[in-house]
Scaffold this motif. Structure first.
Motif, mmCIF file in Angstrom:
data_model
loop_
_atom_site.group_PDB
_atom_site.id
_atom_site.type_symbol
_atom_site.label_atom_id
_atom_site.label_comp_id
_atom_site.label_asym_id
_atom_site.label_seq_id
_atom_site.Cartn_x
_atom_site.Cartn_y
_atom_site.Cartn_z
ATOM 1 N N ARG A 140 0.820 -1.214 0.000
ATOM 2 C CA ARG A 140 0.000 0.000 0.000
ATOM 3 C C ARG A 140 0.851 1.260 0.000
ATOM 4 O O ARG A 140 0.468 2.282 -0.572
ATOM 5 C CB ARG A 140 -0.922 -0.002 1.230
ATOM 6 C CG ARG A 140 -1.862 1.194 1.293
ATOM 7 C CD ARG A 140 -2.713 1.131 2.540
ATOM 8 N NE ARG A 140 -1.923 1.293 3.742
ATOM 9 C CZ ARG A 140 -1.553 2.474 4.242
ATOM 10 N NH1 ARG A 140 -1.871 3.601 3.630
ATOM 11 N NH2 ARG A 140 -0.842 2.539 5.350
ATOM 12 N N LEU A 141 2.039 1.176 0.618
ATOM 13 C CA LEU A 141 2.922 2.341 0.688
ATOM 14 C C LEU A 141 3.845 2.424 -0.524
ATOM 15 O O LEU A 141 4.007 3.485 -1.122
ATOM 16 C CB LEU A 141 3.743 2.290 1.983
ATOM 17 C CG LEU A 141 2.934 2.419 3.288
ATOM 18 C CD1 LEU A 141 3.824 2.168 4.502
ATOM 19 C CD2 LEU A 141 2.287 3.794 3.393
ATOM 20 N N TYR A 142 4.470 1.302 -0.904
ATOM 21 C CA TYR A 142 5.461 1.420 -1.981
ATOM 22 C C TYR A 142 4.843 1.529 -3.367
ATOM 23 O O TYR A 142 5.523 1.913 -4.308
ATOM 24 C CB TYR A 142 6.505 0.312 -1.911
ATOM 25 C CG TYR A 142 6.094 -1.090 -2.271
ATOM 26 C CD1 TYR A 142 5.709 -1.438 -3.559
ATOM 27 C CD2 TYR A 142 6.169 -2.114 -1.318
ATOM 28 C CE1 TYR A 142 5.370 -2.734 -3.894
ATOM 29 C CE2 TYR A 142 5.846 -3.414 -1.641
ATOM 30 C CZ TYR A 142 5.443 -3.724 -2.924
ATOM 31 O OH TYR A 142 5.118 -5.011 -3.257
ATOM 32 N N ARG A 143 3.551 1.206 -3.506
ATOM 33 C CA ARG A 143 2.949 1.388 -4.833
ATOM 34 C C ARG A 143 2.832 2.874 -5.204
ATOM 35 O O ARG A 143 2.688 3.221 -6.373
ATOM 36 C CB ARG A 143 1.585 0.715 -4.905
ATOM 37 C CG ARG A 143 0.465 1.402 -4.144
ATOM 38 C CD ARG A 143 -0.896 0.877 -4.607
ATOM 39 N NE ARG A 143 -0.993 -0.570 -4.475
ATOM 40 C CZ ARG A 143 -1.614 -1.183 -3.457
ATOM 41 N NH1 ARG A 143 -2.163 -0.469 -2.484
ATOM 42 N NH2 ARG A 143 -1.675 -2.484 -3.397
ATOM 43 N N GLY A 144 2.941 3.744 -4.193
ATOM 44 C CA GLY A 144 2.912 5.175 -4.476
ATOM 45 C C GLY A 144 4.214 5.710 -5.050
ATOM 46 O O GLY A 144 4.277 6.859 -5.492
ATOM 47 N N LEU A 145 5.265 4.895 -5.060
ATOM 48 C CA LEU A 145 6.563 5.313 -5.586
ATOM 49 C C LEU A 145 6.624 4.927 -7.066
ATOM 50 O O LEU A 145 6.723 3.752 -7.407
ATOM 51 C CB LEU A 145 7.685 4.622 -4.791
ATOM 52 C CG LEU A 145 9.109 5.151 -4.957
ATOM 53 C CD1 LEU A 145 9.954 4.752 -3.746
ATOM 54 C CD2 LEU A 145 9.771 4.611 -6.211
ATOM 55 N N ASP A 146 6.531 5.920 -7.931
ATOM 56 C CA ASP A 146 6.546 5.677 -9.371
ATOM 57 C C ASP A 146 7.980 5.408 -9.837
ATOM 58 O O ASP A 146 8.860 6.269 -9.714
ATOM 59 C CB ASP A 146 5.967 6.876 -10.120
ATOM 60 C CG ASP A 146 5.863 6.617 -11.607
ATOM 61 O OD1 ASP A 146 4.838 6.078 -12.045
ATOM 62 O OD2 ASP A 146 6.817 6.955 -12.339
ATOM 63 N N VAL A 147 8.223 4.216 -10.371
ATOM 64 C CA VAL A 147 9.580 3.791 -10.705
ATOM 65 C C VAL A 147 10.194 4.666 -11.782
ATOM 66 O O VAL A 147 11.350 5.116 -11.668
ATOM 67 C CB VAL A 147 9.589 2.308 -11.131
ATOM 68 C CG1 VAL A 147 10.978 1.901 -11.621
ATOM 69 C CG2 VAL A 147 9.162 1.421 -9.971
ATOM 70 N N ASP A 148 9.464 4.935 -12.850
ATOM 71 C CA ASP A 148 10.020 5.722 -13.959
ATOM 72 C C ASP A 148 10.378 7.140 -13.514
ATOM 73 O O ASP A 148 11.451 7.658 -13.846
ATOM 74 C CB ASP A 148 9.023 5.779 -15.117
ATOM 75 C CG ASP A 148 8.865 4.426 -15.797
ATOM 76 O OD1 ASP A 148 9.827 3.640 -15.758
ATOM 77 O OD2 ASP A 148 7.785 4.158 -16.347
ATOM 78 N N ASP A 149 9.484 7.758 -12.771
ATOM 79 C CA ASP A 149 9.732 9.134 -12.326
ATOM 80 C C ASP A 149 10.924 9.195 -11.378
ATOM 81 O O ASP A 149 11.801 10.056 -11.507
ATOM 82 C CB ASP A 149 8.477 9.677 -11.632
ATOM 83 C CG ASP A 149 8.693 11.078 -11.081
ATOM 84 O OD1 ASP A 149 8.862 12.015 -11.878
ATOM 85 O OD2 ASP A 149 8.726 11.232 -9.837
ATOM 86 N N LYS A 150 10.985 8.262 -10.421
ATOM 87 C CA LYS A 150 12.075 8.295 -9.440
ATOM 88 C C LYS A 150 13.402 7.887 -10.068
ATOM 89 O O LYS A 150 14.467 8.346 -9.630
ATOM 90 C CB LYS A 150 11.739 7.397 -8.246
ATOM 91 C CG LYS A 150 10.475 7.805 -7.505
ATOM 92 C CD LYS A 150 10.483 9.276 -7.110
ATOM 93 C CE LYS A 150 9.211 9.656 -6.370
ATOM 94 N NZ LYS A 150 9.137 11.113 -6.094
#
Length: 534
Positions: free
Chosen positions: A436-446
């Motif tokens: 629920r928390l790490y799905r908010g981290l967008d891989v491409d953007d980061k």
């Protein structure tokens, strides 16, 4: 007395709300529910035995724990000044965030630092600066005993395991490293498929748990190691002896945090705590460490092999150097981890008071290799609170060849220094296994942010090298950095520290080193038997 008054007052409000609710008001019915909950909580506070504050001050006592919870955020955002926050101050965080977003980090109206305070450091610039290079400065890792050397950036991603980092954080850093041409250390949790999916250079780190190359009993497994190390993305291998935040301690990953991916990467059993013991079983002496380095180099087909440590006893460092000379086996690189580093959780006593800070540890390691006449064959990496170009310049001048950053890369990935890495409740999804928390981290953007932060920081480092009047980082010397030691005196690092001459330890070393060199034993770790060791 206060507890009785609180319960009585809430009870009266509850009963009054019931009476008024009977008169058909919906709002009073809601009040009944609210005051019933408060009354139940107040009664529970009084009868629970664990927290005295709540027993004495029911309901109101919860304010104390709420304020304790939000204190770090209040401190970070409203109390601390731009330059005095810890672990990373507001200026350092702003620099990372702005560079990660592709903004050239600049500040107006001059420095806020007090340049006359003891400890203030500065670089000497040239009236005629050198020419900034067209490309990036690179460092080749691989000594004379290595057949597969590889070149690295001046700044790379330091060890952080999958399991400590979320899957999306590992993937974002990996993609950023591939695009930027710098390497990512795996962390002692081993190399996962997420470290390999984007094609970035990987340095496989393992510690005393031998994750990814272990037997069912937890010992080193040569066959498994040789099968995995041949992957083309794995450019080198790093043996972790100790780490900055908690030197001398092992670690435990609780069973509830062990996912199928962690089982696959680490080679551990599901449903059981994953334990890293304090020390290795593959070797117990400096000589055996060097023999293990040689074994890994052979099993890997000649890839660079190194080890990482937070420097402790000087006799231990010198014993390792003596073991190199005795066996004729040299590591290709050594990573010095400062005690100010540390992405993982550790006991406060260890974080604050155990281990050598990076400056002293780095200078000691550099001096030991120079004094033994083998420094030119071994590269040194520096890890521990590396953020800006000045940090890279300072560490290279003190003896490093390249640097590694962990927490700065976490911030480039979105970390806000909430300091909840060990709770599995990281609010930005960087250091958690909660989907629920790490799905908010967008891989491409980061990944783009990691790439931009690295690119800007390395470019600023190159600009500063040119400003000093040099052509390359290997021309940096301790005499280029000055530190104020009092209101009326400054000194360079060349003056402040004892620098050995090449091969000095092999002849007649100066008195400050002679005793430790004589006591250092390549066949044992630990303090010398006699007193007076350093």
């Amino acid at each position: 007395m206060f507890a009785i008054l609180t319960i009585t007052a809430v009870a009266l409000l509850f009963l009054g709300s019931i009476a008024l609710a009977v008169l058909h008001s919906l709002w009073w019915l809601i009040a009944v529910v609210v005051f019933a909950a408060l009354l139940a909580l107040a009664i529970y506070d009084v009868i629970q035995p664990r927290l005295a504050v709540l027993r004495i001050y029911p309901l109101l006592g919860h304010m104390r724990y709420l304020m304790e919870e939000i204190r770090p955020m209040i401190q970070q955002y409203f109390v601390e000044r731009n330059w005095d926050g810890r672990p990373y101050d507001a200026d350092a965080r702003a620099l990372i965030y702005e560079r990660a977003q592709g903004i050239h980090a600049e500040k107006s109206f001059g420095t806020e630092l007090e340049v006359r305070d003891s400890g203030y450091e500065y670089l000497l610039h040239s009236v005629v600066p050198g020419k900034r290079p067209e490309g990036e400065h690179r460092v080749v890792i691989g000594g004379p005993q290595c057949s597969q050397p590889f070149d690295v950036s001046l700044l790379n991603i330091a060890s952080m395991s999958y399991g400590a980092l979320s899957v999306n954080a590992v993937r974002a850093m990996n993609r950023g490293a591939y695009k930027g041409g710098f390497f990512q250390e795996s962390g002692e949790g081993g190399v996962t498929r997420y470290h390999l999916e984007s094609g970035a250079d990987i340095v496989w780190e393992f510690g005393s748990g031998y994750f990814g190359c272990r037997t069912p009993e937890g010992n080193f497994n040569p066959e498994m190691f040789s099968q995995r190390v041949v992957h083309p993305n794995i450019k080198g291998v790093l043996i972790k002896l100790s780490q900055g935040a908690k030197p001398g301690l092992g670690g435990v990953l609780p069973a509830e945090k062990i996912t199928p991916e962690i089982v696959e990467a680490r080679g551990v059993e599901p449903g059981k705590d994953c334990i890293s013991p304090p020390s290795h079983t593959a070797f117990t002496t400096p000589t055996e460490l060097m023999q293990f380095v040689g074994q890994l180099r052979e099993l890997s087909g000649g890839k660079p092999i190194g080890f990482k440590l937070c420097v402790g006893l000087r006799t231990d460092v010198l014993a390792i150097v003596k073991a190199m000379l005795e066996t004729g086996i040299l590591p290709d690189f050594i990573v010095v981890d400062g005690s100010e580093g540390g992405t993982g959780a550790a006991p406060l006593e260890y974080e604050d008071h155990v281990g050598t800070p990076l400056t002293e540890g780095l200078i000691l390691m550099h001096n030991a290799l120079v004094g033994a006449g083998i420094r030119q064959h071994i590269k040194i990496g520096a890890a521990g609170k590396i953020v800006a170009g000045t940090d890279i310049i300072r560490r290279i001048a003190q003896g490093a060849d390249y640097c590694l950053a962990a927490r700065a890369m976490m911030m480039a990935t979105g970390c806000i220094q909430a300091q909840r890495c060990h709770t599995n409740k990281c609010p930005t999804g960087v250091a958690t296994q909660n989907p629920r928390l790490y799905r908010g981290l967008d891989v491409d953007d980061k990944a783009e942010q990691v790439y931009h932060y690295h690119k800007s920081t390395v470019a600023e480092t190159a600009q500063m090298i040119a400003t000093i009047g040099l052509d390359s980082p290997d021309q940096l010397r301790p005499s280029h950095i000055f530190r104020r030691v009092s209101q009326s005196r400054v000194e360079s690092y060349a003056e402040a520290y004892d620098w050995l001459e090449p091969g000095e330890l092999l002849g007649t070393p100066r008195r400050s080193w002679a005793e430790d060199w004589n006591h250092a034993d390549p066949h044992r770790f630990g303090p010398p038997v006699s007193a007076g060791f350093r």
